[in-house]
Enzyme design. Structure first.
Site, short mmCIF file in Angstrom:
data_model
loop_
_atom_site.label_atom_id
_atom_site.label_comp_id
_atom_site.label_asym_id
_atom_site.label_seq_id
_atom_site.Cartn_x
_atom_site.Cartn_y
_atom_site.Cartn_z
N GLY A 11 0.84 -1.19 0.00
CA GLY A 11 0.00 0.00 0.00
C GLY A 11 0.87 1.24 0.00
N ALA A 15 -0.48 5.95 4.79
CA ALA A 15 -0.04 5.06 5.88
C ALA A 15 1.22 4.31 5.45
CB ALA A 15 -1.15 4.09 6.26
N GLY A 16 1.18 3.73 4.25
CA GLY A 16 2.32 2.95 3.77
C GLY A 16 3.56 3.82 3.60
N PHE A 115 -14.47 21.80 10.79
CA PHE A 115 -14.86 20.51 10.24
C PHE A 115 -15.89 19.88 11.19
CE2 PHE A 115 -13.27 17.54 6.96
CZ PHE A 115 -12.70 18.45 6.10
N GLN A 235 -19.09 4.32 7.27
CA GLN A 235 -19.47 5.74 7.26
C GLN A 235 -20.05 6.17 5.93
OE1 GLN A 235 -16.49 9.24 7.47
NE2 GLN A 235 -17.66 9.29 9.36
N HIS A 237 -20.88 9.52 4.01
CA HIS A 237 -20.62 10.96 4.04
C HIS A 237 -21.87 11.65 3.50
CE1 HIS A 237 -18.85 14.84 3.19
NE2 HIS A 237 -17.69 14.46 3.68
N GLU A 250 -16.45 17.97 3.29
CA GLU A 250 -17.03 18.68 4.43
C GLU A 250 -16.46 20.09 4.55
OE1 GLU A 250 -17.98 15.97 7.83
OE2 GLU A 250 -16.40 17.17 8.71
N ARG A 281 -20.79 13.19 10.79
CA ARG A 281 -21.34 12.66 9.53
C ARG A 281 -22.47 11.67 9.70
NH1 ARG A 281 -15.42 11.99 6.69
NH2 ARG A 281 -15.15 14.22 6.42
N ARG A 389 -16.20 8.04 12.42
CA ARG A 389 -14.99 8.85 12.34
C ARG A 389 -15.33 10.32 12.12
NH1 ARG A 389 -11.89 11.11 8.13
NH2 ARG A 389 -12.91 10.01 6.43
N LEU A 395 -6.68 11.17 7.69
CA LEU A 395 -5.32 11.48 7.22
C LEU A 395 -4.38 11.48 8.41
CD1 LEU A 395 -5.92 14.32 4.58
CD2 LEU A 395 -5.65 11.87 4.20
C1 FAD Z 1 -12.76 11.31 -1.80
C2 FAD Z 1 -12.17 11.19 -0.43
C3 FAD Z 1 -11.86 12.32 0.29
C4 FAD Z 1 -11.30 12.21 1.58
N1 FAD Z 1 -11.00 13.35 2.26
C5 FAD Z 1 -10.41 13.25 3.49
C6 FAD Z 1 -10.01 14.42 4.19
O1 FAD Z 1 -10.15 15.54 3.73
N2 FAD Z 1 -9.46 14.25 5.42
C7 FAD Z 1 -9.27 13.02 5.99
O2 FAD Z 1 -8.73 12.95 7.10
N3 FAD Z 1 -9.63 11.90 5.32
C8 FAD Z 1 -10.17 11.99 4.09
N4 FAD Z 1 -10.54 10.84 3.42
C9 FAD Z 1 -10.18 9.54 3.99
C10 FAD Z 1 -8.70 9.27 3.76
O3 FAD Z 1 -8.29 9.85 2.56
C11 FAD Z 1 -8.38 7.78 3.69
O4 FAD Z 1 -8.96 7.10 4.75
C12 FAD Z 1 -6.87 7.58 3.75
O5 FAD Z 1 -6.23 8.38 2.78
C13 FAD Z 1 -6.49 6.12 3.55
O6 FAD Z 1 -5.10 6.04 3.41
P1 FAD Z 1 -4.38 4.63 3.40
O7 FAD Z 1 -2.92 4.92 3.37
O8 FAD Z 1 -4.88 3.79 4.50
O9 FAD Z 1 -4.85 3.93 2.04
P2 FAD Z 1 -5.04 4.44 0.53
O10 FAD Z 1 -4.57 5.81 0.31
O11 FAD Z 1 -6.42 4.08 0.15
O12 FAD Z 1 -4.03 3.50 -0.25
C14 FAD Z 1 -4.21 2.11 -0.36
C15 FAD Z 1 -3.01 1.53 -1.03
O13 FAD Z 1 -3.08 0.11 -0.99
C16 FAD Z 1 -2.78 -0.40 -2.26
N5 FAD Z 1 -3.42 -1.71 -2.38
C17 FAD Z 1 -4.69 -2.07 -2.07
N6 FAD Z 1 -4.87 -3.38 -2.33
C18 FAD Z 1 -3.69 -3.85 -2.78
C19 FAD Z 1 -3.24 -5.11 -3.24
N7 FAD Z 1 -4.03 -6.19 -3.28
N8 FAD Z 1 -1.96 -5.22 -3.67
C20 FAD Z 1 -1.12 -4.15 -3.68
N9 FAD Z 1 -1.51 -2.94 -3.26
C21 FAD Z 1 -2.77 -2.79 -2.82
C22 FAD Z 1 -3.29 0.63 -3.24
O14 FAD Z 1 -2.66 0.49 -4.48
C23 FAD Z 1 -2.87 1.91 -2.50
O15 FAD Z 1 -1.53 2.20 -2.78
C24 FAD Z 1 -11.08 10.93 2.14
C25 FAD Z 1 -11.39 9.79 1.41
C26 FAD Z 1 -11.95 9.91 0.15
C27 FAD Z 1 -12.31 8.64 -0.57
#
Ligand code: FAD
Length: 575
Positions: A11, A15-16, A115, A235, A237, A250, A281, A389, A395
């Site tokens: 990922g 986070a990753g 927010f 959740q 939204h 938001e 939300r 949440r 983030l």
């Molecule tokens: C439209 C939108 C707006 C948002 N706005 C906000 C905001 O303003 N503020 C806030 O705090 N949160 C916001 N959120 C929530 C927040 O963005 C996400 O919860 C957060 O970014 C998730 O980050 P992550 O690192 O966990 O995963 P992600 O960023 O979702 O990344 C997942 C990673 O895992 C990889 N992956 C998945 N499955 C596999 C697999 N089988 N093999 C290899 N790789 C894989 C993908 O390729 C990707 O690189 C928003 C979410 C959305 C959808």
């Protein structure tokens, strides 16, 4: 092909990447992503990232902690929430030093906006706590972290899809991945594996999530023996673009936007007199649907209006440029002059792989770790978000707990060597692929996926009822049966989406079953889980985390884990 690294991170979202940076200086690290790294869903985050900096008005981390606990409807673990709120200001300054271009106040400090659910002095009024870069906050943070990873020679495996975890003697020491461009399997051997695979909004028909948000990491961990926690909490939204679900952040309400019904009334004033449109939300989504049920949806339909017309052209064009562009492109309205049609959209998963505050995946209610396996970000449940949440806390969660997981893995890898690989570690993945490729069954994946998304949307979304949940469970199980007979039309090995969609569908079916079972089990209403047949919160019986363990023979098995309460005793949740 075989590779060896100290740590494999699956990922490339925030986070990753944050975990990778923590390790990258003196540890060999590989980051796998099924999409190109900077296309991870984190890049779509719009509104902001929360931290009690107090740059615009008085604020402190205890208020942030309280809001998060209350927002979670008291299901969040307060020890973890304290870490989140306390570490938030440091996290923001760290991002600033890495080069993230935050918006600024006139005196040059990091600007902040209001927010939902974030208040001053334990609920008195809204507070400006979200740091932001216009409405592209996730984009700028993701790009900055990615650049830092490149500087640290972290190796990226872009367009590699995780297929299975290598586990022997109860310890995880690597992954098997499928290379999208060639169709080849790769064995990545390591001392530790971090799952940072994001959410799974694609289980629902209307969602703000990216196509890649199919929950692969959770489903794979689940089948490998890691329990899933609090999966019934999904959740919605409140402001997705009508019919499409594309998010209108938001931040639009944070900047002063308001929701209106068919009569033009600002209805949130009635439901949440103190913070109105900035209620959390789960509440706002329910209120919109209550308005629709009472016949006050726009033209009697199932949506309401988000009115930004009074904010003025300058605010819309500078602070909300992206989302006003979405409104123009996808709903054909000019938000400077007209309201935007919106309805709730599946947005975020509070549940996930049970993990502690150091990213260690845990296997039971006592917190016994799964050696070598870690999880952070949306795919993990730490649990800081509990039953609901707050906006701009995700983030923050990815960065705070991504960093902590990185630190913990760095400690762990010095205590273990590389365990020998089991004989033929690719077998499980290879068998799965050939079974699908060679199947001559009479089903295809697309209709099964569509029916799954529809039934989850109809019966397991904002409002739930036992009758509907049982129907949904039967349907999901019927679809799981049909899945056994699917055949792949594309027999190629280069970017075979047909095959990958089928593999992801299998994960979504598993997760949908656990969401529904969790929703059926929890006979109360709390946060985003609203049971019409059990409308009240029941702290006597249900102030517990729901956990599910995989069982091939008997289906998912439920057990419970206590909630950690340190500072704030559960109270009625009013806004
Ligand atoms: C439209 C939108 C707006 C948002 N706005 C906000 C905001 O303003 N503020 C806030 O705090 N949160 C916001 N959120 C929530 C927040 O963005 C996400 O919860 C957060 O970014 C998730 O980050 P992550 O690192 O966990 O995963 P992600 O960023 O979702 O990344 C997942 C990673 O895992 C990889 N992956 C998945 N499955 C596999 C697999 N089988 N093999 C290899 N790789 C894989 C993908 O390729 C990707 O690189 C928003 C979410 C959305 C959808």
């Amino acid at each position: 092909m075989k590779h060896q690294f100290d740590v494999i991170i699956v990922g490339a979202g925030l986070a990753g990447l944050r975990a990778a940076i923590e390790l990258g200086e003196d540890t060999s690290v590989a980051v796998l992503s099924k999409v190109f790294a900077t296309r991870s869903h984190s890049g779509a985050a719009q509104g902001g990232i929360g931290a009690a900096l107090g740059n615009e008005e008085e604020d402190n981390w205890e208020w942030h902690m309280f809001d998060t606990v209350k927002g979670s409807d008291y299901l969040g673990d307060q020890d973890a929430i304290e870490i989140l709120a306390r570490d938030a200001p440091r996290t923001i300054y760290e991002l600033e030093h890495l080069g993230v271009p935050f918006n600024r106040t006139p005196e040059g400090k990091i600007a902040q906006r209001a927010f939902g659910g974030h208040t001053r002095n334990f609920g008195e009024a809204s507070v400006k706590r979200a740091c932001f870069a216009a409405d592209r906050t996730g984009r700028v943070i993701l790009d900055t972290l990615w650049e830092k990873c490149l500087q640290r020679s972290i190796q990226f495996f872009d367009e590699f899809q995780l297929m299975s975890l290598i586990v022997s003697a109860g310890q995880c020491h690597g992954v098997i991945a499928y290379e999208l461009a060639s169709g080849k399997l790769h064995t990545l051997h390591s001392k530790a594996v971090l799952l940072a695979t994001g959410g799974y909004g694609k289980v629902y028909k209307t969602t703000s999530n990216a196509f890649a948000s199919t929950g692969d990491g959770l489903a794979i961990a689940f089948r490998t023996g890691a329990p899933l926690e609090d999966m019934e909490f999904v959740q919605f939204h409140p402001t997705g673009i009508y019919k499409l679900g594309i998010l209108i952040s938001e931040a639009a309400r944070g900047e002063g936007g308001v929701l209106r019904n068919n009569e033009g009334e600002r209805f949130m004033e009635l439901y949440a007199p103190v913070i109105k449109d900035l209620a959390p939300r789960d509440m706002v989504s329910r209120c919109i649907l209550e308005e629709v049920r009472a016949g006050r949806g726009i033209d009697g339909k199932d949506y309401v209006h988000l009115d930004l017309t009074h904010l003025g052209e300058e605010v819309l064009n500078t602070k909300l440029a992206e989302i006003t562009g979405f409104a123009r492109t996808y709903s054909g309205v000019e938000p400077i002059k007209e309201p935007i049609p919106v309805q709730p959209t599946c947005h975020y998963m509070m549940g996930g792989i049970a993990a502690d505050a150091d990213g260690k995946v845990i296997t039971d209610s006592e917190g016994t770790p799964f050696p070598g396996l870690y999880a952070a970000g949306e795919c993990a449940c730490v649990s800081v978000h509990g039953a609901n949440r707050l906006g701009c806390n995700s983030l923050l969660d990815t960065l705070v707990f991504g960093r902590r997981a990185g630190k913990e893995m760095r400690r762990y890898i010095h205590t273990v060597g590389f365990s020998p690989l089991p004989a033929n570690p690719e077998k499980e993945a290879a068998d799965k692929i050939s079974a699908l490729m060679e199947s001559n069954g009479n089903e295809t994946g697309a209709p099964i996926r569509e029916e799954l998304q529809e039934v989850m949307m109809d019966k397991v979304s904002v409002f739930r009822h036992r009758t509907g949940l049982i129907e949904a469970l039967e349907k999901v199980r019927e679809l799981k049966g049909r899945y056994q007979k699917i055949a792949i039309q594309d027999k190629g090995s280069c970017f075979n989406r047909d095959l990958l969609d089928a593999i992801e569908l299998d994960y979504m079916l598993d997760l949908a079953e656990v969401i529904t079972l969790g929703a059926l089990a929890r006979e109360e209403s709390r946060g985003a889980h609203s049971r019409e047949d059990f409308p009240d919160r029941d702290d006597q019986k249900w102030l517990v985390h729901t956990m599910f363990r995989y069982s091939k023979e008997e289906g998912p098995q439920v057990f419970f884990k206590p909630v950690t309460i340190t500072r704030f005793q559960p109270k009625e949740r009013k806004y």
